[in-house]
Design a protein around this motif. Structure first.
Motif, PDB file in Angstrom:
ATOM      1  N   CYS A  40       0.809  -1.218   0.000  1.00 33.62           N
ATOM      2  CA  CYS A  40       0.000   0.000   0.000  1.00 33.62           C
ATOM      3  C   CYS A  40       0.845   1.271   0.000  1.00 33.62           C
ATOM      4  CB  CYS A  40      -0.960   0.014   1.190  1.00 33.62           C
ATOM      5  SG  CYS A  40      -0.166   0.079   2.812  1.00 33.62           S
ATOM      6  N   PHE A  41       2.130   1.180   0.385  1.00 32.96           N
ATOM      7  CA  PHE A  41       3.010   2.348   0.381  1.00 32.96           C
ATOM      8  C   PHE A  41       3.877   2.409  -0.881  1.00 32.96           C
ATOM      9  CE2 PHE A  41       2.357   1.740   5.033  1.00 32.96           C
ATOM     10  CZ  PHE A  41       1.780   2.976   5.309  1.00 32.96           C
ATOM     11  N   SER A  42       3.570   1.593  -1.885  1.00 30.84           N
ATOM     12  CA  SER A  42       4.367   1.580  -3.109  1.00 30.84           C
ATOM     13  C   SER A  42       4.265   2.908  -3.836  1.00 30.84           C
ATOM     14  CB  SER A  42       3.888   0.451  -4.027  1.00 30.84           C
ATOM     15  OG  SER A  42       4.479   0.556  -5.298  1.00 30.84           O
ATOM     16  N   THR A  43       5.390   3.376  -4.358  1.00 27.13           N
ATOM     17  CA  THR A  43       5.387   4.631  -5.119  1.00 27.13           C
ATOM     18  C   THR A  43       4.884   4.445  -6.543  1.00 27.13           C
ATOM     19  OG1 THR A  43       7.683   4.293  -5.809  1.00 27.13           O
ATOM     20  CG2 THR A  43       7.316   5.539  -3.773  1.00 27.13           C
ATOM     21  N   SER A  44       4.725   3.208  -6.982  1.00 27.97           N
ATOM     22  CA  SER A  44       4.258   2.952  -8.347  1.00 27.97           C
ATOM     23  C   SER A  44       2.795   2.535  -8.395  1.00 27.97           C
ATOM     24  CB  SER A  44       5.112   1.864  -9.012  1.00 27.97           C
ATOM     25  OG  SER A  44       5.046   0.664  -8.269  1.00 27.97           O
ATOM     26  N   ALA A  45       2.123   2.546  -7.247  1.00 29.94           N
ATOM     27  CA  ALA A  45       0.735   2.098  -7.204  1.00 29.94           C
ATOM     28  C   ALA A  45      -0.182   3.091  -7.913  1.00 29.94           C
ATOM     29  CB  ALA A  45       0.289   1.918  -5.754  1.00 29.94           C
ATOM     30  N   VAL A  46      -1.235   2.553  -8.508  1.00 30.61           N
ATOM     31  CA  VAL A  46      -2.291   3.351  -9.139  1.00 30.61           C
ATOM     32  C   VAL A  46      -3.618   2.706  -8.762  1.00 30.61           C
ATOM     33  CG1 VAL A  46      -3.335   4.027 -11.324  1.00 30.61           C
ATOM     34  CG2 VAL A  46      -0.864   4.116 -11.073  1.00 30.61           C
ATOM     35  N   ASP A  47      -4.583   3.514  -8.376  1.00 34.37           N
ATOM     36  CA  ASP A  47      -5.895   2.971  -8.017  1.00 34.37           C
ATOM     37  C   ASP A  47      -6.718   2.778  -9.285  1.00 34.37           C
ATOM     38  OD1 ASP A  47      -8.402   2.344  -7.088  1.00 34.37           O
ATOM     39  OD2 ASP A  47      -8.319   3.725  -5.405  1.00 34.37           O
ATOM     40  N   THR A  48      -6.840   1.528  -9.705  1.00 33.85           N
ATOM     41  CA  THR A  48      -7.575   1.242 -10.942  1.00 33.85           C
ATOM     42  C   THR A  48      -9.080   1.139 -10.715  1.00 33.85           C
ATOM     43  OG1 THR A  48      -7.190  -1.132 -10.612  1.00 33.85           O
ATOM     44  CG2 THR A  48      -5.622   0.066 -11.997  1.00 33.85           C
ATOM     45  N   SER A  49      -9.540   1.305  -9.456  1.00 30.50           N
ATOM     46  CA  SER A  49     -10.979   1.243  -9.206  1.00 30.50           C
ATOM     47  C   SER A  49     -11.709   2.411  -9.861  1.00 30.50           C
ATOM     48  CB  SER A  49     -11.260   1.236  -7.701  1.00 30.50           C
ATOM     49  OG  SER A  49     -10.902   2.473  -7.112  1.00 30.50           O
ATOM     50  N   VAL A  50     -10.982   3.511 -10.150  1.00 32.48           N
ATOM     51  CA  VAL A  50     -11.612   4.674 -10.780  1.00 32.48           C
ATOM     52  C   VAL A  50     -11.412   4.666 -12.292  1.00 32.48           C
ATOM     53  CG1 VAL A  50     -11.525   6.153  -8.751  1.00 32.48           C
ATOM     54  CG2 VAL A  50      -9.549   6.046 -10.271  1.00 32.48           C
ATOM     55  N   PHE A  51     -10.860   3.576 -12.820  1.00 36.51           N
ATOM     56  CA  PHE A  51     -10.702   3.489 -14.275  1.00 36.51           C
ATOM     57  C   PHE A  51     -12.080   3.512 -14.931  1.00 36.51           C
ATOM     58  CE2 PHE A  51     -10.391   1.032 -18.221  1.00 36.51           C
ATOM     59  CZ  PHE A  51      -9.359   1.708 -18.852  1.00 36.51           C
ATOM     60  N   THR A  78      -1.755   8.163 -14.852  1.00 38.15           N
ATOM     61  CA  THR A  78      -3.047   8.847 -14.865  1.00 38.15           C
ATOM     62  C   THR A  78      -4.206   7.953 -15.288  1.00 38.15           C
ATOM     63  OG1 THR A  78      -2.577   9.638 -17.102  1.00 38.15           O
ATOM     64  CG2 THR A  78      -2.025  11.104 -15.275  1.00 38.15           C
ATOM     65  N   ILE A  79      -3.938   6.951 -16.146  1.00 33.06           N
ATOM     66  CA  ILE A  79      -5.022   6.061 -16.590  1.00 33.06           C
ATOM     67  C   ILE A  79      -4.829   4.672 -15.978  1.00 33.06           C
ATOM     68  CG2 ILE A  79      -6.209   5.036 -18.553  1.00 33.06           C
ATOM     69  CD1 ILE A  79      -5.397   7.388 -20.236  1.00 33.06           C
ATOM     70  N   ALA A  80      -3.783   3.970 -16.381  1.00 34.59           N
ATOM     71  CA  ALA A  80      -3.497   2.639 -15.826  1.00 34.59           C
ATOM     72  C   ALA A  80      -2.108   2.212 -16.271  1.00 34.59           C
ATOM     73  CB  ALA A  80      -4.538   1.613 -16.294  1.00 34.59           C
ATOM     74  N   PRO A  81      -1.391   1.451 -15.433  1.00 34.07           N
ATOM     75  CA  PRO A  81      -0.042   0.995 -15.811  1.00 34.07           C
ATOM     76  C   PRO A  81      -0.019   0.159 -17.083  1.00 34.07           C
ATOM     77  CG  PRO A  81      -0.395   0.707 -13.457  1.00 34.07           C
ATOM     78  CD  PRO A  81      -1.732   1.080 -14.054  1.00 34.07           C
ATOM     79  N   SER A  82      -1.109  -0.553 -17.373  1.00 32.91           N
ATOM     80  CA  SER A  82      -1.112  -1.414 -18.561  1.00 32.91           C
ATOM     81  C   SER A  82      -1.297  -0.619 -19.848  1.00 32.91           C
ATOM     82  CB  SER A  82      -2.210  -2.470 -18.453  1.00 32.91           C
ATOM     83  OG  SER A  82      -3.492  -1.860 -18.445  1.00 32.91           O
ATOM     84  N   ASP A 128       8.179  14.579 -17.302  1.00 30.50           N
ATOM     85  CA  ASP A 128       7.122  15.290 -16.564  1.00 30.50           C
ATOM     86  C   ASP A 128       6.401  14.319 -15.638  1.00 30.50           C
ATOM     87  OD1 ASP A 128       6.121  17.744 -16.011  1.00 30.50           O
ATOM     88  OD2 ASP A 128       4.728  17.817 -17.676  1.00 30.50           O
ATOM     89  N   TYR A 129       7.181  13.731 -14.739  1.00 34.11           N
ATOM     90  CA  TYR A 129       6.723  12.677 -13.837  1.00 34.11           C
ATOM     91  C   TYR A 129       5.578  13.164 -12.948  1.00 34.11           C
ATOM     92  CZ  TYR A 129       6.906   9.419  -9.917  1.00 34.11           C
ATOM     93  OH  TYR A 129       6.573   8.521  -8.939  1.00 34.11           O
ATOM     94  N   ASP A 130       4.472  12.496 -12.940  1.00 36.81           N
ATOM     95  CA  ASP A 130       3.243  12.759 -12.171  1.00 36.81           C
ATOM     96  C   ASP A 130       2.949  14.245 -11.961  1.00 36.81           C
ATOM     97  OD1 ASP A 130       4.887  13.478  -9.990  1.00 36.81           O
ATOM     98  OD2 ASP A 130       4.467  11.670  -8.849  1.00 36.81           O
ATOM     99  N   SER A 131       3.222  15.058 -13.007  1.00 38.27           N
ATOM    100  CA  SER A 131       3.011  16.506 -12.900  1.00 38.27           C
ATOM    101  C   SER A 131       1.536  16.875 -12.833  1.00 38.27           C
ATOM    102  CB  SER A 131       3.649  17.197 -14.112  1.00 38.27           C
ATOM    103  OG  SER A 131       3.039  16.743 -15.311  1.00 38.27           O
ATOM    104  N   PHE A 139       1.147   6.948  -1.657  1.00 33.84           N
ATOM    105  CA  PHE A 139      -0.195   6.919  -1.057  1.00 33.84           C
ATOM    106  C   PHE A 139      -1.296   6.647  -2.068  1.00 33.84           C
ATOM    107  CE2 PHE A 139       1.290  11.346  -1.540  1.00 33.84           C
ATOM    108  CZ  PHE A 139       0.390  11.822  -2.483  1.00 33.84           C
ATOM    109  N   ALA A 140      -0.969   6.487  -3.346  1.00 42.90           N
ATOM    110  CA  ALA A 140      -2.011   6.226  -4.348  1.00 42.90           C
ATOM    111  C   ALA A 140      -2.700   4.895  -4.092  1.00 42.90           C
ATOM    112  CB  ALA A 140      -1.417   6.251  -5.751  1.00 42.90           C
ATOM    113  N   GLY A 141      -1.985   3.929  -3.525  1.00 43.47           N
ATOM    114  CA  GLY A 141      -2.558   2.619  -3.253  1.00 43.47           C
ATOM    115  C   GLY A 141      -3.013   2.438  -1.818  1.00 43.47           C
ATOM    116  N   LEU A 142      -3.126   3.534  -1.061  1.00 42.06           N
ATOM    117  CA  LEU A 142      -3.504   3.463   0.356  1.00 42.06           C
ATOM    118  C   LEU A 142      -4.863   4.126   0.544  1.00 42.06           C
ATOM    119  CD1 LEU A 142      -2.767   2.813   3.318  1.00 42.06           C
ATOM    120  CD2 LEU A 142      -1.658   5.061   3.429  1.00 42.06           C
ATOM    121  N   PRO A 143      -5.940   3.353   0.603  1.00 46.25           N
ATOM    122  CA  PRO A 143      -7.261   3.948   0.829  1.00 46.25           C
ATOM    123  C   PRO A 143      -7.280   4.784   2.099  1.00 46.25           C
ATOM    124  CG  PRO A 143      -7.470   1.639   0.186  1.00 46.25           C
ATOM    125  CD  PRO A 143      -6.013   1.886   0.431  1.00 46.25           C
ATOM    126  N   GLN A 144      -7.968   5.907   2.068  1.00 39.94           N
ATOM    127  CA  GLN A 144      -7.898   6.839   3.187  1.00 39.94           C
ATOM    128  C   GLN A 144      -8.405   6.231   4.480  1.00 39.94           C
ATOM    129  OE1 GLN A 144     -10.837   9.313   0.735  1.00 39.94           O
ATOM    130  NE2 GLN A 144     -11.197  10.060   2.799  1.00 39.94           N
TER     131      GLN A 144
END
Length: 454
Positions: free
Chosen positions: A104-115, A304-308, A271-274, A433-438
């Protein structure tokens, strides 16, 4: 005949089992070159098989060159087939399965639930059914329609100044970095230290020369860069990874002056996560300040969209665009044209802008929850933008914190993992924190705190 007595044991056709058995005998040397094989009728009687089965096996062996057939002399093993090959080394065992840690603390995480699943599926279907020409090979730089849409979007949202001709699409940043290396042969790279580890690993794998350049509170040190002998500087000025600092206009101007001082010098602006800023509006890209054609702009849709969505882009300055066309002008599209068309529709319909606002609000809430959970415990830095922050516990050893976190079931990374020569701030972790639900932030931080204070 005794050499030709296979044991038929599996469910495959008998002719195929006999064929594979004879091939194995030839390869092992049991049937040497020139050896005469029994006639099809004799072998069929010997093995209790039908003549048709043996004929099919002999036919395959002859067609593939294992046997030679001559009138009135029957079948013989072809020459030069029975030299024993060196023993093939055994396949190394699979690596031991390690304990699965919470990422959950990964810097490469992306929440795909909002895809936007439903919208993306509809746009994909439209791209498939309405554009049969997309079955053709396509331009190596990418389809013109998407390049035009992307150039317009980047100008509006990032202040990038370019034409569709300058846009090059590719399968991920790593693939486009390889292309850039072909355009800049032998050039020494200046890498931010600490910095983006994937670029450093790519250069290491290719034995490419590079120099670590320290990063201060304003970004890459221009003084150190000038003394390094580098001809290209790889920078993340909007939100430096991993320190999280933003390079101000003054330092950006200094970097541009460094590039203008000598021919062939370039700045690669990743332009990393700008897109994600929480205290101010997004800062325009440095590329928009460039009046000498020395900034190579890079971006991707993975965060911004998904890693895949393995689609990234370069904005090449005119001088390098000529070199690119000379080297790669004849290649075909390197990313799916159907995916390109889907993304174009996503951009031009305004759906991408709406999606950015949606995920930006989500990540802001997660950032706030993590910062709140860490408040009063240690020092938080670099949380104004992006998808990660730095957390420092003064007086603690980084390696000990990483180990204790793993014992508590969490994978965290220390700042030293991203350092080349520079010494990191002691006791500093890089927490995504992208993969850490609030709603889980307090519990996860509580678990770390308990582990660290044991």
């Amino acid at each position: 005949m005794t050499e030709l007595t296979p044991s038929f044991h599996d469910q495959s056709p008998l002719y195929d089992q006999l064929y594979r058995y004879i091939v194995a005998q030839i390869r092992s040397g049991a049937l040497p070159a020139g050896e005469k094989l029994p006639s099809k009728r004799r072998l069929a009687e010997h093995l209790g098989l039908s003549l048709t089965t043996v004929e099919r096996s002999y036919g395959l062996l002859t067609a593939e060159g294992y046997l030679e057939s001559a009138p009135r002399s029957g079948y013989r093993v072809a020459p030069s087939l029975t030299v024993l090959s060196p023993e093939v080394p055994p396949v190394p065992p699979a690596p031991e399965v390690r304990q699965t840690l919470n990422e959950c603390f990964s810097t490469s995480a992306v929440d795909t639930s909002v895809f936007p699943y439903t919208l993306w599926a509809r746009l994909s279907r439209e791209a498939v059914y309405q554009n049969p020409d997309l079955l053709q090979r396509g331009e190596g730089q990418g389809d013109w329609a998407l390049r035009g849409a992307l150039a317009g979007f980047l100008h509006q949202y990032r202040g990038v100044s370019c034409t569709p001709e300058q846009v090059v699409l590719g399968p991920g940043l790593e693939g486009l970095m390889w292309v850039l290396l072909q355009l800049l042969p032998g050039t020494v790279f200046g890498l931010e230290d600490p910095g983006y580890a994937s670029v450093q690993r790519l250069l290491d794998n290719l034995n490419w020369p590079y120099e670590p350049i320290p990063v201060d509170s304003r970004g890459m040190s221009v003084e150190a860069l000038s003394q390094s002998g580098a001809g290209v500087a790889y920078v993340t000025p909007s939100h430096q990874f991993p320190l999280g600092v933003t390079t101000p206009v003054g330092r950006r101007s200094e970097l541009l002056r460094w590039a203008y001082e000598k021919p062939g010098r370039y700045l690669i602006e990743d332009d990393y996560d700008s897109e994600f800023r929480y205290a101010t509006r997004p800062i325009p890209a440095m590329q928009g300040m460039d009046r000498g054609g020395r900034v190579i702009y890079m971006g991707t849709f993975s965060r911004t969209i998904a890693p895949s969505i393995r689609m990234a882009y370069l904005i090449l300055p005119p001088g390098l665009l000529e070199v690119y066309r000379a080297r790669f002008g004849h290649q075909s599209a390197t990313v799916s044209r159907f995916e390109q068309e889907t993304l174009r529709r996503f951009l031009t319909s305004g759906a991408y802008s709406r999606h950015l606002r949606r995920v930006g609000n989500l990540y802001r809430k997660r950032r706030d929850a993590l910062v709140s959970a860490l408040e009063g415990w240690g020092q938080v830095r670099g949380a104004d933008a992006g998808l990660h922050l730095l957390f420092t516990l003064p007086g603690r050893e980084e390696a000990d914190l990483v180990t204790r976190a793993a014992q508590a079931g969490y994978r965290v990374r220390g700042l030293s993992e991203y350092c080349l020569r520079e010494k990191p701030f002691p006791g500093t972790l890089v927490l995504g924190f992208a993969g850490l639900p609030q709603e889980q932030a307090n519990r996860a931080v509580g678990d770390l705190r308990k582990a660290f204070e044991m």
